[in-house]
Motif scaffolding. Structure first.
Motif, PDB file in Angstrom:
ATOM      1  N   ILE A   1       0.828  -1.206   0.000  1.00  0.00           N
ATOM      2  CA  ILE A   1       0.000   0.000   0.000  1.00  0.00           C
ATOM      3  C   ILE A   1       0.861   1.254   0.000  1.00  0.00           C
ATOM      4  O   ILE A   1       1.798   1.384   0.803  1.00  0.00           O
ATOM      5  N   LEU A   2       0.530   2.189  -0.870  1.00  0.00           N
ATOM      6  CA  LEU A   2       1.081   3.539  -0.818  1.00  0.00           C
ATOM      7  C   LEU A   2       0.085   4.408  -0.064  1.00  0.00           C
ATOM      8  O   LEU A   2      -1.074   4.538  -0.483  1.00  0.00           O
ATOM      9  N   ILE A   3       0.527   4.999   1.038  1.00  0.00           N
ATOM     10  CA  ILE A   3      -0.327   5.854   1.857  1.00  0.00           C
ATOM     11  C   ILE A   3       0.184   7.277   1.735  1.00  0.00           C
ATOM     12  O   ILE A   3       1.235   7.632   2.274  1.00  0.00           O
ATOM     13  N   THR A   4      -0.542   8.097   0.988  1.00  0.00           N
ATOM     14  CA  THR A   4      -0.131   9.490   0.845  1.00  0.00           C
ATOM     15  C   THR A   4      -0.635  10.296   2.049  1.00  0.00           C
ATOM     16  O   THR A   4      -1.709  10.037   2.574  1.00  0.00           O
ATOM     17  N   GLY A   5       0.162  11.249   2.495  1.00  0.00           N
ATOM     18  CA  GLY A   5      -0.222  12.020   3.675  1.00  0.00           C
ATOM     19  C   GLY A   5      -0.212  11.184   4.942  1.00  0.00           C
ATOM     20  O   GLY A   5      -0.920  11.485   5.908  1.00  0.00           O
ATOM     21  N   GLY A   6       0.599  10.142   4.971  1.00  0.00           N
ATOM     22  CA  GLY A   6       0.588   9.207   6.089  1.00  0.00           C
ATOM     23  C   GLY A   6       1.255   9.713   7.354  1.00  0.00           C
ATOM     24  O   GLY A   6       1.251   9.005   8.363  1.00  0.00           O
ATOM     25  N   ALA A   7       1.826  10.917   7.314  1.00  0.00           N
ATOM     26  CA  ALA A   7       2.365  11.526   8.530  1.00  0.00           C
ATOM     27  C   ALA A   7       1.434  12.610   9.067  1.00  0.00           C
ATOM     28  O   ALA A   7       1.773  13.284  10.039  1.00  0.00           O
ATOM     29  N   GLY A   8       0.278  12.774   8.427  1.00  0.00           N
ATOM     30  CA  GLY A   8      -0.717  13.725   8.917  1.00  0.00           C
ATOM     31  C   GLY A   8      -1.621  13.088   9.953  1.00  0.00           C
ATOM     32  O   GLY A   8      -1.373  11.976  10.429  1.00  0.00           O
ATOM     33  N   PHE A   9      -2.678  13.782  10.299  1.00  0.00           N
ATOM     34  CA  PHE A   9      -3.550  13.340  11.382  1.00  0.00           C
ATOM     35  C   PHE A   9      -4.251  12.019  11.062  1.00  0.00           C
ATOM     36  O   PHE A   9      -3.967  10.976  11.668  1.00  0.00           O
ATOM     37  N   ILE A  10      -5.167  12.030  10.103  1.00  0.00           N
ATOM     38  CA  ILE A  10      -5.913  10.802   9.802  1.00  0.00           C
ATOM     39  C   ILE A  10      -4.985   9.767   9.180  1.00  0.00           C
ATOM     40  O   ILE A  10      -5.043   8.575   9.512  1.00  0.00           O
ATOM     41  N   GLY A  11      -4.097  10.211   8.301  1.00  0.00           N
ATOM     42  CA  GLY A  11      -3.194   9.283   7.642  1.00  0.00           C
ATOM     43  C   GLY A  11      -2.331   8.497   8.609  1.00  0.00           C
ATOM     44  O   GLY A  11      -2.158   7.280   8.468  1.00  0.00           O
ATOM     45  N   SER A  12      -1.770   9.164   9.610  1.00  0.00           N
ATOM     46  CA  SER A  12      -0.901   8.463  10.562  1.00  0.00           C
ATOM     47  C   SER A  12      -1.705   7.512  11.438  1.00  0.00           C
ATOM     48  O   SER A  12      -1.227   6.410  11.770  1.00  0.00           O
ATOM     49  N   ASN A  13      -2.903   7.889  11.817  1.00  0.00           N
ATOM     50  CA  ASN A  13      -3.753   6.954  12.555  1.00  0.00           C
ATOM     51  C   ASN A  13      -4.075   5.727  11.712  1.00  0.00           C
ATOM     52  O   ASN A  13      -4.123   4.597  12.220  1.00  0.00           O
ATOM     53  N   PHE A  14      -4.280   5.940  10.421  1.00  0.00           N
ATOM     54  CA  PHE A  14      -4.535   4.814   9.510  1.00  0.00           C
ATOM     55  C   PHE A  14      -3.311   3.906   9.410  1.00  0.00           C
ATOM     56  O   PHE A  14      -3.441   2.670   9.397  1.00  0.00           O
ATOM     57  N   VAL A  15      -2.112   4.499   9.344  1.00  0.00           N
ATOM     58  CA  VAL A  15      -0.885   3.702   9.297  1.00  0.00           C
ATOM     59  C   VAL A  15      -0.778   2.823  10.549  1.00  0.00           C
ATOM     60  O   VAL A  15      -0.476   1.624  10.461  1.00  0.00           O
ATOM     61  N   HIS A  16      -1.029   3.408  11.714  1.00  0.00           N
ATOM     62  CA  HIS A  16      -0.994   2.630  12.956  1.00  0.00           C
ATOM     63  C   HIS A  16      -2.017   1.492  12.910  1.00  0.00           C
ATOM     64  O   HIS A  16      -1.709   0.350  13.282  1.00  0.00           O
ATOM     65  N   HIS A  17      -3.226   1.819  12.451  1.00  0.00           N
ATOM     66  CA  HIS A  17      -4.273   0.795  12.374  1.00  0.00           C
ATOM     67  C   HIS A  17      -3.858  -0.343  11.450  1.00  0.00           C
ATOM     68  O   HIS A  17      -3.990  -1.525  11.796  1.00  0.00           O
ATOM     69  N   TRP A  18      -3.337   0.001  10.270  1.00  0.00           N
ATOM     70  CA  TRP A  18      -3.037  -1.028   9.286  1.00  0.00           C
ATOM     71  C   TRP A  18      -1.857  -1.891   9.740  1.00  0.00           C
ATOM     72  O   TRP A  18      -1.878  -3.117   9.574  1.00  0.00           O
ATOM     73  N   CYS A  19      -0.851  -1.259  10.325  1.00  0.00           N
ATOM     74  CA  CYS A  19       0.301  -2.027  10.810  1.00  0.00           C
ATOM     75  C   CYS A  19      -0.112  -2.999  11.910  1.00  0.00           C
ATOM     76  O   CYS A  19       0.411  -4.125  11.995  1.00  0.00           O
ATOM     77  N   ASN A  20      -1.047  -2.573  12.751  1.00  0.00           N
ATOM     78  CA  ASN A  20      -1.492  -3.429  13.847  1.00  0.00           C
ATOM     79  C   ASN A  20      -2.415  -4.544  13.380  1.00  0.00           C
ATOM     80  O   ASN A  20      -2.492  -5.599  14.018  1.00  0.00           O
ATOM     81  N   THR A  21      -3.120  -4.311  12.273  1.00  0.00           N
ATOM     82  CA  THR A  21      -4.132  -5.269  11.811  1.00  0.00           C
ATOM     83  C   THR A  21      -3.589  -6.246  10.782  1.00  0.00           C
ATOM     84  O   THR A  21      -3.936  -7.432  10.811  1.00  0.00           O
ATOM     85  N   TYR A  22      -2.753  -5.756   9.876  1.00  0.00           N
ATOM     86  CA  TYR A  22      -2.243  -6.585   8.777  1.00  0.00           C
ATOM     87  C   TYR A  22      -0.718  -6.577   8.816  1.00  0.00           C
ATOM     88  O   TYR A  22      -0.066  -5.833   8.074  1.00  0.00           O
ATOM     89  N   LYS A  23      -0.161  -7.388   9.663  1.00  0.00           N
ATOM     90  CA  LYS A  23       1.261  -7.302   9.991  1.00  0.00           C
ATOM     91  C   LYS A  23       2.178  -7.728   8.854  1.00  0.00           C
ATOM     92  O   LYS A  23       3.368  -7.394   8.854  1.00  0.00           O
ATOM     93  N   SER A  24       1.654  -8.447   7.880  1.00  0.00           N
ATOM     94  CA  SER A  24       2.504  -8.883   6.769  1.00  0.00           C
ATOM     95  C   SER A  24       2.375  -7.993   5.532  1.00  0.00           C
ATOM     96  O   SER A  24       3.110  -8.192   4.555  1.00  0.00           O
ATOM     97  N   ASP A  25       1.457  -7.030   5.546  1.00  0.00           N
ATOM     98  CA  ASP A  25       1.360  -6.084   4.435  1.00  0.00           C
ATOM     99  C   ASP A  25       2.568  -5.144   4.442  1.00  0.00           C
ATOM    100  O   ASP A  25       3.140  -4.855   5.493  1.00  0.00           O
ATOM    101  N   ARG A  26       2.924  -4.643   3.282  1.00  0.00           N
ATOM    102  CA  ARG A  26       4.005  -3.658   3.163  1.00  0.00           C
ATOM    103  C   ARG A  26       3.397  -2.278   2.938  1.00  0.00           C
ATOM    104  O   ARG A  26       2.538  -2.104   2.080  1.00  0.00           O
TER     105      ARG A  26
END
Length: 360
Positions: A12-37
């Protein structure tokens, strides 16, 4: 959503992933799908903060790239080198007040940037023989629908667009582009329109963190106009769960409205925050903190009410918000109280100059 053993891993390419909603999404995805890149692309403008991802810096499946979504060469290279099959597009200029002062940046990032991403992904998708699992999620706002009167029904996915600020107009333009790329090229785009988010990592210029921080500093709490403007408040973790469901279960070409079922008047929200701060924060400079409430000149073109009808995502994808506004606000206040090392560095001179310009 839980990990599905039969699910194909995503890149997944996450644009704006260091912003408010984007960074929360990054945390969520890393915690939920540990083998995704995950590849995070963020320009680190004033609202992007690499500290939002600090706890994930040792995650071997997460790569951070500082760069602009308008840089086509960079985007092309990332899509190819990281073997991207999914884009979650958060990157946007998002503050209405700033769009009134400097609209050009909103057109460049929100319209031109989205177009750049769509074109790059279209080329990538065509070269990959259009695999069925690819997705392009465009994360947008309820503000594209305009303003509601108190008794009007809530926004649905078929509500006509009537944006009233340069910010919402730029997001409307990007929505139309995302929709057009599905209908013209068959590209697997999906759009979500969310209500007002709140929670951790929210830049201090926005209403809830602004009130929390100003109470701690003993500064006035500026409330626009008569304070009767109504917003539907969505806890950011609920929003991330909704985006998860849309990526994994949503249908290409569809739009999904995401709301918190929490309509609150601005003045009532501020008073709730004051009560929570009085309860949870010791030794406030001014107590009770509601004495700091100060009504200021209304924002130009200030929309009166937003409200989301989220029945489509509930009925078709099974998502509903879990957090009440009372519980979410308590969690948010507790986070800001516990993370002063995060927000204090953000109160820069540039921020102070902007604050003075808006609320003088």
């Amino acid at each position: 959503m839980t990990q599905d053993n039969k699910r194909k891993d995503r890149s997944i390419l996450i644009t704006g992933g260091a912003g408010f909603i984007g960074s929360n999404f990054v945390h969520h995805w890393c915690n939920t799908y540990k083998s995704d890149r995950l590849t995070v692309l963020d320009a680190l403008t004033y609202a992007g903060n690499k500290a939002n991802l600090a706890s994930l810096e040792n995650n071997k499946n997460l790569k951070f790239v500082q760069g602009d979504i308008c840089d086509r060469t960079l985007v092309d290279n990332l899509l190819e080198s990281e073997d991207i099959d999914t884009v979650a597009h958060f990157a946007a200029e998002s503050h209405v007040d700033r769009s009134i002062i400097e609209p050009g940046a909103f057109i460049q990032t929100n319209v031109v940037g989205t177009f750049t991403l769509l074109e790059a992904f279209r080329q990538r998708w065509n070269n990959r023989s259009q695999p069925q699992s690819d997705r392009f999620l465009h994360v947008s706002t309820d503000e594209v629908y305009g303003s509601l009167e108190v008794d009007d029904p809530a926004f649905t996915e078929t509500t006509p667009y009537t944006p009233n600020s340069p910010y919402s107009a730029s997001k409307a333009g990007s929505d139309h582009l995302a929709r057009a790329y599905f209908h013209t090229y068959g590209m697997p785009t999906m759009i979500t329109n969310c209500s007002n988010n709140y929670g951790p990592y929210h830049f201090p210029e926005k209403l809830i963190p602004l009130m929390c921080i100003n109470i701690l500093l003993g500064k006035p709490l500026p409330v626009y106009g008569d304070g009767q403007n109504i917003r539907d408040w969505l806890y950011v973790e609920d929003h991330c769960r909704a985006l998860d469901v849309v990526i994994n279960k949503g249908q290409p070409g569809e739009t999904y409205n995401v709301g918190g079922n929490n309509e609150v008047k601005n003045i009532d929200l501020v008073e709730q925050l004051c009560q929570l701060m009085d309860e949870l924060a010791p030794n406030l400079p001014v107590s009770p903190s509601k004495e700091l409430i100060t009504f200021v000149k209304d924002r130009a073109g200030h929309d009166r009410r937003y409200a989301i009808n989220a029945s489509k995502i509930k009925n078709e994808l099974g998502w509903t918000p879990q957090e009440t506004v009372e519980g979410g606000l308590r969690r948010t206040v507790q986070w800001y109280l516990a993370n002063s090392d995060w927000w204090k560095p953000l109160l820069s001179q540039e921020y102070k100059n902007y604050y003075a310009k808006v609320y003088s």
